[in-house]
Enzyme design. Sequence first.
Site, short mmCIF file in Angstrom:
data_model
loop_
_atom_site.label_atom_id
_atom_site.label_comp_id
_atom_site.label_asym_id
_atom_site.label_seq_id
_atom_site.Cartn_x
_atom_site.Cartn_y
_atom_site.Cartn_z
N ASP A 423 42.35 63.80 54.52
CA ASP A 423 41.66 65.07 54.50
C ASP A 423 40.81 65.29 53.33
OD1 ASP A 423 40.95 67.84 55.41
OD2 ASP A 423 42.38 68.65 53.78
N ASP A 859 46.69 68.63 52.78
CA ASP A 859 47.32 69.84 52.31
C ASP A 859 47.46 70.86 53.13
OD1 ASP A 859 44.45 70.50 52.34
OD2 ASP A 859 44.77 71.80 50.83
N ASP A 863 46.49 69.60 58.97
CA ASP A 863 46.87 68.02 58.91
C ASP A 863 48.35 67.59 59.32
OD1 ASP A 863 44.18 67.89 57.54
OD2 ASP A 863 45.17 68.73 55.65
#
Length: 1149
Positions: A423, A859, A863
């Site tokens: 990410d 995070d 995700d």
Amino acid sequence: MAGERRKRPLHLFGLTSLFGRRLPPSIDSAGGGYSRVVHCNDPGNQEAARLGYCANSISTTKYTAANFVPKSLFEQFRRAANVFFLIIACISFSPLAPYRAVSILLPLVVVTGATMAKEAVEDWRRKKQDIEVNNRKVGIYDGTHSFHQTEWEKLQVGDIVKVEKDEYFPADLLLLSSSYEDGLCYVETMNLDGETNLKRKQSLEVTSSLFNDHSFQKYKALIKCEDPNEKLYSFIGTMYHDDVQYPLSLQQILLRDSKLRNTQHIYGVVIFTGHDTKVMQNTMDPPSKRSNIERRMDKIVYTLFGILIILASVGSVLFGIKTKEEVTAGSFRWYLRPDTTSLFFDPKRAGLAALCHFLTSLMLYGCLIPISLYISIEIVKVLQSTFINVDHKMYCEESDKPARARTSNLNEELGQVHTILSDKTGTLTCNSMEFLKCSIAGVAYGSGSSEVGKVLGGGKDGELLQQKGLPSSFKGHNHSAVPIRPVKGFNFTDDRLMNGQWVKEPHLEVIQNFFRVLAICHTAIPVVNKKSVEISYEAESPDEAAFVTTARELGFEFFQRTQTSISLHEINPKIGRKIDRTYKILNILEFSSARKRMSVIVRTEENQLLLFCKGADSVIFEKLSKEGQSFEAETKCHIDEYSEAGLRTLAVAYRILTEEEYRIWNDEFSAAKSFVNADRDGIVDKAAEQIEKDLILLGATAVEDRLQKGVPECINKLAQAGIKIWILTGDKLETAVNIGFACHLLRKEMKHIVIQLDTKAINGMKKGDEGVIHEIIANQIYEAQRQVSSLKGSSVLFALIIDGYSLAYALSGNLENSFLDLAVDCASVICCRISPKQKALITRLVKKRTRKTTLAIGDGTNDVGMLQEADIGVGISGVEGMQAVMSSDFAIAQFRFLERLLLVHGHWCYRRIAAMICYFFYKNITFGFTLFWFEAHAFFSGQPAYNDWYISFYSVAFTSLPVIALGVFDKDVSSRICLKFPLLHQDGIRNIYFSWPRILGWMLNGVCTSIMIFYFTTNALLDQAFRVDGHVAGSEILGVTMYTCVVWIVNCQLALYLSYFTWIQHLFIWGSILFWYIFLVIYGSFPPTISTTAYWVFLETCASSPLYWLSSLFVIITALLPYFCYSTFQRTFFPKYHDIIQRVHLRNQ
């Protein structure tokens, strides 16, 4: 006091969900997952009793007292090795057994008992936690004007409870009222999602008047809502009270394990209990992940089973043939009398005798199967995880968070990572937004420099923009307006807007509305510092906090929020000073990943209805009216430039509503919110779209999310290690590309392949021209493949960049394989504008296509799917809560720690586990084949070469600890060398240490070692006097000598392999050898009925015989010599990369 209520200094709006409507029953749909009925405050209701909802007690244990033994045994005997030894143990009680049953049972009991004891301890800890939770106290309404304390486990659906400040909610509750007069409370949800920022919850207006203990005597209500589910962020339901229907939302739901904060008390009614609560619905087991080494290890165990069957079969066939030949007296072997023999040696029934011999052989060669392998690996992995947890070089001082191995199953996989899927926001960047630039009425404001702009331009953004020929208006003005004090979230400098100078700008009204949108269109709450009287903001996202802070710094200070209004201190251009203005909030249309925008409808003090909206530019520009497009071209240009500078952008717009238009829409919107079915969210979003149209564009914002410390260096190191890195982000392509340059994922020497749809193609997609778009994407992919193929084998690296629209087509139909082949051939890949679902899909496809180890790192909640799909999920414990961490296999505080996690701990763990397993099979094959050669020497008579307790203690006592020390402490190079030479990671990617040639090489080494041990020992001892009295060596002396050689050789072989010695390894290796002699003395002193062939064999016979010591020394040196010569030859003339690094390192030392 119970009846006392407080007025809040800070209030929250209630909106339409707080007010009831008289609606026809047909609007409610209670079937198909929406069938739960709650009778509030009606304990004697017979219908409620018949519903049979679960109790509020919970159990997180895996076992109960009744099922622990059978269930735990079932878990143990799911392993093939344990099942095999159980069968052998059962057969050992028959006359077929070559040795006593207890010697076979003991290793099995030790191994399974140790594992069961470990599980029992872990489960007992969970049980104690459950008891503590179930016996917590909470106030429950008893129907007699008062609340009394009772245990959580006694609560039932429909009970009314009172929760005090800083207490946890005992079940999922519907908020009825609180100590605040408007029914608001603050909730901390850290136990649910890890987020520390407080959430605001708001009761319905109709129940907010239930303000004390005496208010509930006459309160009765019926709630129909969704069935128990795991969705933490949604709730659909309706409350019926006094013949009025009130729609319920998540705003009124207090979830179990959340904590009440900043509120004296709340009253609530129990909706879900026990395992029906949302937190318990989420406590499912994570996806089962097994490492590649573990899967291959199972194949090796099955191979050993095959070898065992072959050895037993060969011996049994030869035994049967030889037995059948002994029909006549002349062919008898001198030590057998087949004419008076039992079934096991009867030549008349040779086939049956061979079958019995087969079963005996299975027990005899059972030591080929390493019974202690699994538990040894578990111990080693737990200790390896401990080293990861205590590594101070992966500790983040800023957040006070160390690295955490949340599972020990995947340690070695860290050293085999081939592809990283990451990410961007909060993972590569800090997720700490700073307002840097904006575009208002087509004019660009802000002269600050972004981090990405500096990297790309080699200086300030202005230099970069100048190189690109951008208009001077974008470069901003001088820095004379730099704020005196730093303000979190605000890094804006432009003397045209700051210090109230915006009142002199030509588009004054547009600027006013622009900053009003930032100050009003949000869900933040103001927090007043009692000492400094300064106002700060608690927001659900860093972007939102930055917008509200910016509005405050530029003259539009949000200072108070009530149930239905929001108040600002804002500059009045006419009088030149701040005045207080209050805006009545009528509706909030909340942001979601599907809507990509947020809107709020307010009524001004002049009785004007306004809709304020902010969101993704791709969404806002579609909803502009013709009159609202005055600055669209300039704003789009500025947004593109902001994106190229690595900034995150949002478009800002508004519209004026008429009373009639709003009234009609509000009725439809309220009706949509009253639906209780699976389509409610879609219906509400569709209703919201009816009012979010004909917008007037005001401008755009640009906030900077700075890269985390050490990210460029980390990515550069990982790239040097040969790891391919993908960035999966929802940002615009320009933003992601420039972040890619800033973090060194993209480099100037790379050839960039960009697959995207232009505006014309996107518009065609909206019109349904799917075939043309599919062809456009296909042509781009095929052309890119030709380009990559033409330069394959050269030093040219490729980077692939693709947007979300194109990706949707690239992953569909016949293009999927072509796209993945192209992506796998590229060193770096950036996927932009993609959804969380696409992240998970890409991860699954990459894992499936490459068949290599994939690692996903993120995070946020968006995700989680990606982390669970990957072979390894790494969570960043950042500012978006702990959902990613709680779904991960490993947790780190910052991206830069990934370098050490993979290149150091990954390399060490992979090498240790691989060597440990190979050595396990080597030592068991060495030992097992000595038994086979002895059997062949004895015409497969079923006579064991060793005492039965020698065999039992081999894997448990004499060779177990050294191999554990190997798996925990050995390292070929130091951590500094691992980081200095990242290419060492390629050993894991190519699986150098656990390839089939290496595994078979260790097995062959074991076979050869066993041959040398047997034949050299027999030739040295047999057919000559062993004792001073002239007696030759018997089978008991031969067995002790062979066993001594085996113990010495397998331990010394390990010492030869080790690259790094600690005192623990010395203790375990030489201690294991010493323990063999101690065991011989102690065990040999037992009576012959117990020690059998070991009775005084060492002290009386072997210890005093030079032949015993000399033959042992000769065999040990001879058996170790081939490996020593091979490894020396290989490292000298055909060194591998790690051999060269080791040599250079030693030379430097």
